[in-house]
Design an enzyme around this catalytic site. Sequence first.
Site, short mmCIF file in Angstrom:
data_model
loop_
_atom_site.label_atom_id
_atom_site.label_comp_id
_atom_site.label_asym_id
_atom_site.label_seq_id
_atom_site.Cartn_x
_atom_site.Cartn_y
_atom_site.Cartn_z
N PRO B 264 0.86 -1.21 0.00
CA PRO B 264 0.00 0.00 0.00
C PRO B 264 0.89 1.25 0.00
O PRO B 264 1.59 1.53 0.97
CB PRO B 264 -0.80 -0.11 1.31
CG PRO B 264 0.00 -1.03 2.17
CD PRO B 264 0.83 -1.91 1.28
N ASP B 441 5.85 2.34 1.89
CA ASP B 441 5.04 1.13 2.01
C ASP B 441 4.36 1.17 3.38
O ASP B 441 5.03 1.06 4.43
CB ASP B 441 5.98 -0.10 1.88
CG ASP B 441 5.25 -1.43 2.04
OD1 ASP B 441 4.05 -1.45 2.39
OD2 ASP B 441 5.90 -2.48 1.79
N HIS B 442 3.05 1.37 3.40
CA HIS B 442 2.35 1.54 4.69
C HIS B 442 2.39 0.30 5.56
O HIS B 442 2.12 0.36 6.77
CB HIS B 442 0.89 1.97 4.45
CG HIS B 442 0.38 2.89 5.51
ND1 HIS B 442 0.52 2.62 6.85
CD2 HIS B 442 -0.25 4.09 5.40
CE1 HIS B 442 -0.02 3.60 7.55
NE2 HIS B 442 -0.49 4.51 6.70
N ARG B 443 2.76 -0.87 5.00
CA ARG B 443 2.88 -2.06 5.85
C ARG B 443 4.05 -1.90 6.80
O ARG B 443 4.08 -2.48 7.89
CB ARG B 443 3.10 -3.32 5.01
CG ARG B 443 1.95 -3.66 4.09
CD ARG B 443 2.30 -4.83 3.18
NE ARG B 443 3.47 -4.52 2.33
CZ ARG B 443 3.97 -5.37 1.43
NH1 ARG B 443 3.41 -6.55 1.23
NH2 ARG B 443 5.04 -5.02 0.72
N VAL B 444 5.03 -1.13 6.40
CA VAL B 444 6.26 -0.99 7.19
C VAL B 444 6.39 0.41 7.78
O VAL B 444 6.86 0.58 8.90
CB VAL B 444 7.49 -1.28 6.30
CG1 VAL B 444 8.79 -1.09 7.07
CG2 VAL B 444 7.41 -2.68 5.72
#
Lengths: 354, 469, 327
Positions: B264, B441-444
């Site tokens: 994302p 990267d919104h996951r990280v």
Amino acid sequence: MADKVNPKPSAPAPGATPGRLGGLGKAELLELLRRMQLIRSFEERAGQMYGLRKIGGFCHLYNGQEAVGVGAISALDLSTDYVLTGYRDHGHALACGMDPKAIMAELFGKANGSSRGKGGSMHLFDAGRHFLGGNGIVGAQIPVATGVAFAQAYRGRAAGEGAKPTGATLCFFGDGAIHQGAFHESLNLARIWKLPAVYVVENNQWGMGTSWKRVSSLEEFHRMADSYGMVGVDVDGMDLLAVREVVAAARKRALDEGIPTLIEAETYRYKGHSMSDPQKYRSREEVDEYRSRDPIVVLKDRMAEAGLVAEAEWETIVKETDALVDESVAFAEAGAEPAPGALYEDIYATELQP
Amino acid sequence: MAERLLMMALSPTMEEGVLARWRVAEGEAFKTGQALCEVETDKATMDYEAPKAAVLLKIVAAVGAKARVGESIAIIGAAGEDFSVLLGESGGENAAHAAGTASPASGARPDSGAAASGRPAAPATSTPSPGGAEARPAAPVAATPAPAAPSAAAPAHPYPASGGYVPVAPAALPPSSPLARARALEHAVDLRLVRGSGPGGRVVERDVLEAAKSGTARFGAPPPLAAAPGAAAGSGPLVDEERPVAGKRAVIARRLSESFFTAPHFYLKRTVDVGRLLAARAALNAARGEKLSLNAYLAKLSAVALSRHPALNAGWKQKPDGSAVVEYRARVDVALAVALSDGLVTPVARDCGRKGVAAIDAEYAALIAKARAGSLLPEEYSGATFTISNLGSFGVEEFTAIINPPGSAILAVGAARKEPFVKEDGTIGVRDAMTLTLGCDHRVVDGAVGAAFLAELAALIEEPLSALL
Amino acid sequence: MSVITYREALNRALDEELARDDSVFLMGEEVAEYDGAYKVSKGLLAKYGARRVVDTPITELGFTGLGVGAAMVGLRPVIEWMTHNFALLALDQVINEAAKMRSMSGGQFKVPIVFRGPNGPAEYLAAQHSQALASYWAHVPGLKVVAPATPADAYGLLKSAIRDDDPVVVLEAEMAYSWKGEVPDEEYLTPIGKADLKRSGSDVSLITFGKPLKMVLEAADALAAEGVSAEVLDLRTVRPLDEAAIRETARKTGRVVVVDESWPVASVGSHVAHLVARDAFDRLDAPVELVSGEDVPMPYNHGLELAAQPSVAKIVAAARRALYKES
């Protein structure tokens, strides 16, 4: 047609002078006998050395033909005359007086050989003794010998067209060579230019494995001389004195009259064509028959009959020649291999500056 | 005097023979040339002829015995002679050889050592025959295209009198003549940037000399991020054509699709004043006498910023067992997006936190050269935690880039340009502006984390000396 | 300095050498009473007599070998082959005897003989009378081989060949016998083994020997008209090749065209191309061009005959290829 096993009987000994045979005294005859025996002993040893792999490649032995080489060359004056032959040249080389040591060393390919290891069995030469080789190509020596005779005529005729040549040239070749174009071209040239050439065809009856009869339109080679308007003579090649007489006459004819001669010497080789010849083409009986007419024995017996050689003298000859041959093997063994740099030596007489 | 009779080579290739039959008995006399025995050789059974007349005193090689060339097979001499001396020596050898050691094949060369009356020579140890068992390993052959057929005018003949040669070069490099290369070195011309006028695009001397004269293609100039010389993809006239997706194109498509549709992405934008950075760079370039690229500075400053914000020096990693981890890295490896004629590539400068700008710049230059030559290795373009993409030379002011895995952030850099801005005191000034867009990267990385990093980076760019703190 | 023909230059050289040394003699078919099939030996019989100038029957093998024997014992024969095509009959005596006598005898003999005659195609003579056989001789160690292309070189090289103590093969050309050129009036020798830069240039090297020199010079003129500066190297000696001169011109221009009228396979020209590649590799801007005869027996039809040989157009095209000029 003459039976191949019984060619012409030898010429009767000329002159019944006591103590002489063929016009030669004891000392001279012993020398001729010694020469033949030296060749025989040398060739036997060369055969053995080949069998022990000291000598490689080709090795064409002269056993049985000694009377032709020694008899013919003895009629020359090697200070003015020249000798050329084909690849069966050890006998002719020795008959010209070449040192057996130098020859054996050359057969071994050593640097102390007569051609410095560069020639081998077929390419023995001795410029000083007027022995111009040894030649590997069947018949190729014939035009070359004709050229040597040309030079003798050329030099002589500087004094005038009818002047004598400076010497004669003796050219040996075999029954295998006589059909080469080179032979015919040479004889024609020798005749038209009156060259002092003496051509000797040693008909040992076998061109490698081929009987001379199978390949010759004319079996009596000496009659080929008729095609070229020159003199043709045939002689028993097992009789040294007969050969000598015929060559002496031919030499005189060449020098005095400018007429070349073709001499056919009927002879025999006891060994195969060369070392790898299994000799299936002839019978042992045939060889044995010719061994019974061994030229060395023939001369020795005649000399003995005339009281010109004692058994002890003969044995001395055998011992001395064997010793000379032993010496030649030791000399050859001791000789060094040619240096790698020898590869590029003696290619040109005039090196050009790069 | 008694002497040994030695086995002879009865054929050129014979090494040893077997005594097939004796034709003469011990004590019997024989003549020169008489067949003494028959010897079985590799080729045939041959007669062994007597070399002289003598008496056969003793048979040494009995029927069936083997003897090598040069070994004793009999003793001959005068009748009744004492030959015991000779006997003792020869008996042993034949026994050894009856055990049948095979001899290696050798050519017919004379060996040294055997005098006629001495001991029989041992056969020479020989070198393996030329036709020996080992095949020579085939030399690796570079694939070369077959020479083109001569032009239609010339007759089709195996040896046309002239012409017909087609040049060959490694993939992705134009062919060049040796002289052209020598001239390129002499004039410091970058051969890779010279257009070849010879057949097949061969660069020849006049091409290099022209380039030298016009000053194009100087060696050492920073390689443009624009497409490399030669036909860029998509250049040329408009056509209706389907091209298969393969090679680099396929890889880019796959990886970036995966990145874009899996991670994302969110984007943070800041415009920074690069005036000080550009001035410092210019001064340093002048002092050093060489130009260090802006990207190298950005990479260095990014590395400093990452060292202060380690959360971004990481990446989302899907493990084979299906579980996921965030992999943090101690070392900062910065990839640089580079456009080549056949597609994008991302060479990675390693450990930028511990290298100076010059070293980073040199590393990028070397890797880009390799990339141009088509020899960039996978370990050289993957594994970066952070990527920089700079489209400023195209005049792009700002853009959003796609994250290059395994990183979790990418910095998209726009062109530096003069533009007016409002100063602190409310007046209008002119500055060198450059817009940075950080993709995360919104996951990280969360928004604030990303923003904090970007603020740090902006501060470093606007005041490069603060990197020393 | 006088302007004389190639034929006259050879005649003068023979005349001088016959006068100088009694061991020199000329032998061949029609050399004496006919004054030479191509009149090269004109007047020599009258001057020196039948002992020194000798007519032979048609027996190349015989008189070539005879020459070798005479040379071995100190004469200096000049053996004329009416053309090199007929020398094939005498190959054995040249290769197996003349070239090897010194080496086989361990240096005991030298063979100071000259073999000479016209080589290569003339016009309309068809397959058996048109062969360019330079490589047959150049291949053989023990021989020296020269190929004069101008009257001045013909005079100087023939004299050197006669005085050289080794067998020397001289490649003349029937079409060249009438060429005119300047020849110094005083006596001189041209060294064997040294090439001659007939024209200096900077853009492309044209390397050749023998009869093609004339068309190579014409090609150089044509190239000059296009603004190309061509260098022309006349090898003059084909064995030993002047490797230094070949190397120097190749490194100077970086573009080489080798012109050899013989067939292309295993020719002197192909060996020269190898030397260029070997010695000037790093300075080459283009692959070495070889302009040779076509790889076919010579046809009778004149149009085909011309197409089968090198030509000014083929040489210019080859040079332009090496210069990457569009045609």
